[in-house]
Design an enzyme around this catalytic site. Structure first.
Site, PDB file in Angstrom:
ATOM      1  N   ASN A  60       0.852  -1.196   0.000  1.00 26.79           N
ATOM      2  CA  ASN A  60       0.000   0.000   0.000  1.00 26.79           C
ATOM      3  C   ASN A  60       0.883   1.239   0.000  1.00 26.79           C
ATOM      4  OD1 ASN A  60       0.527   0.763   2.882  1.00 26.79           O
ATOM      5  ND2 ASN A  60      -0.524  -1.189   3.266  1.00 26.79           N
ATOM      6  N   HIS A  61       0.258   2.402   0.017  1.00 26.74           N
ATOM      7  CA  HIS A  61       0.982   3.661  -0.173  1.00 26.74           C
ATOM      8  C   HIS A  61       1.493   4.289   1.122  1.00 26.74           C
ATOM      9  CE1 HIS A  61      -0.030   3.721  -4.388  1.00 26.74           C
ATOM     10  NE2 HIS A  61      -1.319   3.630  -4.132  1.00 26.74           N
TER      11      HIS A  61
END
Length: 399
Positions: free
Chosen positions: A209-210
């Site tokens: 994920n970011h």
């Protein structure tokens, strides 16, 4: 502990003055601002130029500047400092401090100081042992000053014994310990998680994920400033952790689970800000998967819910906080997470709020506690948001 502190360093006439150069360098390296004030005798042992170069501030010796007549305001200096350190403190200067004799700038600053004062004596064995010196030391301690005891070893006279100034590294450690004693989270152990987890598909690819880890790292840094012993479990990130943080690097959700369950029982509080993967591949290929078919399917399985696991382990007196990054029904989802995972409070942020979420330097948070009391905060830097979160942790641990 010394980061951002304004320190007045008094340097007296002593052969130990050469240690002042190392002391200034260490204090500046620790993030302190250092203003050196020297006695005239001290300038015969180490030059003001040396100490001004290291401190990046002009060294003060006289009441006024001879070329301009400008006054070195001892009252303003006494108000400026967060702490005053006299090192080396000679027998002569300690006698003046004990009696209030004020015949130089250093003594005028000392008598004007509103901050804690520390002194590190330096002299020969017989001078240190003399009854008059010991009487003066006792008076200084009675006045509220803090003694940094001298060490033992070879002295300038050739004698060996007590009287040599503590080493600069010991003085810095002493100051840090003294400051930490007065902080609200002293002796508290806090576990923090940060960053993403990467779930391997093959040796090359992963599901992630970011998350940048910025929020968790900011929380860890603020907890250190409050005096806590911090363990930071972080997923992959380019961020550097500051001094005073025990860092454990992990990659996957399973590794983060192992690190958290191992450390949580010995902590007073835990703030789970990591963005942990909810799913991980059932099978990890041992070799890189080649691109062949038009479609490609990966079978996933749920990862263990770390926050819920810790909620089940939580003992009376422990504080557990989690994060909820939501895109819809934000408050309802956050409350559900708060209650189902046995949390003391949850930090809600929404991707619908501009400036909140991953890879930003800002965040907009709402804190909801187990009594469903809600505190909404404006958009702030992540460092400032960390202060709000850590204030909540402090309030619960010191209640």
């Amino acid at each position: 502990m010394l980061e951002g502190k304004k320190i007045i360093l008094g340097v007296c006439g002593s052969i130990a003055g050469y240690k002042s150069a190392t002391l200034v360098r260490l204090l500046v390296k620790a993030g302190a601002q250092v203003q050196v004030v020297m006695t005239k005798d001290a300038t015969g042992f180490i030059t003001p130029l040396t100490l001004s170069t290291l401190s990046k501030k002009p060294v003060l010796v006289d009441y006024y500047k001879n070329d301009t007549g400008e006054w070195n305001n001892h009252v303003e200096l006494g108000l400026w400092g967060d702490l005053m350190l006299i090192a080396p403190a000679s027998a002569n200067t300690m006698a003046k401090m004990a009696t209030g004799l004020c015949d130089n700038l250093l003594m005028a600053v000392y008598l004007s100081a509103k901050c804690p004062v520390y002194f590190a004596p330096a002299m020969d064995l017989d001078m240190w042992k003399h009854e008059s010196t010991q009487t003066n030391v006792a008076k200084l301690v009675k006045y509220g000053n803090t003694l940094i005891p001298p060490g033992s070893g070879e002295l300038a006279s050739g004698l060996s014994g007590e009287g040599r100034m503590s080493e600069p590294e010991e003085i810095v450690d002493f100051l840090s310990t003294e400051i930490k004693k007065k902080l609200p989270l002293n002796h508290k152990k806090v576990l923090v998680t940060a960053g993403p987890t990467y779930e391997a598909i093959d040796p090359v690819r992963f599901i992630g994920n970011h998350s940048s880890g910025k929020m968790g790292f900011a929380i860890a840094a603020q907890l250190v400033k409050l005096g806590a012993d911090v363990t930071l479990v972080t997923g992959p990130t380019a961020l550097k952790s500051g001094m005073g943080i025990k860092r454990i690097d992990v990659t996957s959700a399973a590794e983060m689970l192992e690190a958290c369950t191992a450390n949580f029982p010995n902590t007073n509080a835990c703030v789970m800000s990591a963005a942990v993967a909810d799913y991980t591949p059932v099978t990890v290929a041992s070799q890189k998967i080649k691109k062949q078919d038009a479609g490609f399917n990966i079978e996933l399985k749920k990862t263990t819910d770390i926050l819920k696991t810790l909620g089940g382990m939580k003992q009376p007196g422990q504080v557990l906080a989690g994060f909820a990054l939501e895109t819809n029904d934000e408050e309802q989802n956050a409350i559900g997470k708060l209650q189902s995972k046995n949390l003391d409070f949850i930090v809600l942020n929404s991707l619908n709020d501009k400036g909140a979420g991953f890879r930003t330097d800002t965040n907009k948070i709402t804190i909801i506690d187990r009594d469903l009391q809600k505190t909404v905060y404006d958009l702030k830097s992540k460092d400032d948001a960390a202060i709000d979160i850590c204030n909540k942790v402090t309030a619960l641990l010191t209640a």
